[in-house]
Design a protein around this motif. Structure first.
Motif, mmCIF file in Angstrom:
data_model
loop_
_atom_site.group_PDB
_atom_site.id
_atom_site.type_symbol
_atom_site.label_atom_id
_atom_site.label_comp_id
_atom_site.label_asym_id
_atom_site.label_seq_id
_atom_site.Cartn_x
_atom_site.Cartn_y
_atom_site.Cartn_z
ATOM 1 N N VAL A 1 0.860 -1.171 0.000
ATOM 2 C CA VAL A 1 0.000 0.000 0.000
ATOM 3 C C VAL A 1 0.897 1.222 0.000
ATOM 4 O O VAL A 1 1.765 1.356 0.855
ATOM 5 C CB VAL A 1 -0.908 0.021 1.253
ATOM 6 N N GLU A 2 0.670 2.071 -0.948
ATOM 7 C CA GLU A 2 1.458 3.301 -1.012
ATOM 8 C C GLU A 2 0.925 4.261 0.043
ATOM 9 O O GLU A 2 -0.282 4.452 0.187
ATOM 10 C CB GLU A 2 1.325 3.925 -2.396
ATOM 11 N N LEU A 3 1.824 4.860 0.804
ATOM 12 C CA LEU A 3 1.403 5.819 1.810
ATOM 13 C C LEU A 3 0.788 7.027 1.108
ATOM 14 O O LEU A 3 1.375 7.551 0.168
ATOM 15 C CB LEU A 3 2.593 6.273 2.660
ATOM 16 N N PRO A 4 -0.383 7.462 1.550
ATOM 17 C CA PRO A 4 -1.077 8.568 0.893
ATOM 18 C C PRO A 4 -0.578 9.933 1.358
ATOM 19 O O PRO A 4 -1.350 10.793 1.775
ATOM 20 C CB PRO A 4 -2.535 8.332 1.295
ATOM 21 N N MET A 5 0.726 10.097 1.327
ATOM 22 C CA MET A 5 1.323 11.357 1.761
ATOM 23 C C MET A 5 2.702 11.479 1.137
ATOM 24 O O MET A 5 3.298 10.481 0.731
ATOM 25 C CB MET A 5 1.409 11.401 3.288
ATOM 26 N N SER A 6 3.185 12.686 1.074
ATOM 27 C CA SER A 6 4.524 12.915 0.543
ATOM 28 C C SER A 6 5.566 12.472 1.564
ATOM 29 O O SER A 6 5.255 12.272 2.746
ATOM 30 C CB SER A 6 4.709 14.406 0.235
ATOM 31 N N ALA A 7 6.787 12.338 1.109
ATOM 32 C CA ALA A 7 7.886 11.968 2.016
ATOM 33 C C ALA A 7 8.043 13.031 3.103
ATOM 34 O O ALA A 7 8.304 12.708 4.268
ATOM 35 C CB ALA A 7 9.181 11.798 1.234
ATOM 36 N N GLU A 8 7.842 14.275 2.732
ATOM 37 C CA GLU A 8 7.952 15.376 3.700
ATOM 38 C C GLU A 8 6.862 15.266 4.768
ATOM 39 O O GLU A 8 7.118 15.438 5.960
ATOM 40 C CB GLU A 8 7.847 16.714 2.967
ATOM 41 N N GLU A 9 5.641 14.955 4.339
ATOM 42 C CA GLU A 9 4.539 14.785 5.294
ATOM 43 C C GLU A 9 4.783 13.567 6.189
ATOM 44 O O GLU A 9 4.530 13.611 7.390
ATOM 45 C CB GLU A 9 3.205 14.639 4.562
ATOM 46 N N ARG A 10 5.281 12.490 5.593
ATOM 47 C CA ARG A 10 5.586 11.285 6.371
ATOM 48 C C ARG A 10 6.616 11.594 7.450
ATOM 49 O O ARG A 10 6.465 11.206 8.608
ATOM 50 C CB ARG A 10 6.100 10.178 5.453
ATOM 51 N N ASP A 11 7.659 12.319 7.071
ATOM 52 C CA ASP A 11 8.704 12.665 8.035
ATOM 53 C C ASP A 11 8.167 13.576 9.140
ATOM 54 O O ASP A 11 8.527 13.414 10.303
ATOM 55 C CB ASP A 11 9.890 13.323 7.335
ATOM 56 N N ALA A 12 7.288 14.512 8.772
ATOM 57 C CA ALA A 12 6.693 15.405 9.771
ATOM 58 C C ALA A 12 5.777 14.615 10.703
ATOM 59 O O ALA A 12 5.751 14.849 11.907
ATOM 60 C CB ALA A 12 5.913 16.526 9.090
#
Length: 110
Positions: A17-28
């Protein structure tokens, strides 16, 4: 399971499942939670080995004193993580993703 046991399953789901967020959002959103989980696991192991002996428990704190700084980063990033989470919950795809994780894991995000 403890709270930290669930984190990797939200951050890196087992299924494709692809995370429904950008890498920046994931890191935040997840910040240094992985490192916190690892530290807490190490600290718990030390406490268990101390077997309730006050001097051994104290030694756990003393030998890991510097590592507690990891909580400063967590506290500093907390507001940004919650803002990111609240923003993501407004996106239907992200909301569905978190709901899917909750049902699959039998765990709420509260």
């Amino acid at each position: 399971l403890g709270y930290f046991d669930y984190l990797p399953r939200y951050y890196k789901p087992r299924e494709c499942v692809e995370l429904p967020m950008s890498a920046e959002e994931r890191d935040a959103l997840f910040g240094n939670l992985k490192e916190l989980a690892e530290f807490n696991s190490m600290l718990l192991t030390c406490f268990e080995a101390a077997d309730g002996q006050p001097d051994e428990v104290a030694e756990c704190f003393l030998t890991k004193m510097e590592d507690f700084k990891i909580y400063a980063l967590y506290c500093t990033n907390y507001v940004q993580a919650m803002d990111t989470f609240n923003l993501l919950q407004k996106r239907p795809r992200a909301e569905e993703y978190f709901q899917h994780c909750q049902v699959t894991l039998g765990h709420t995000l509260n």
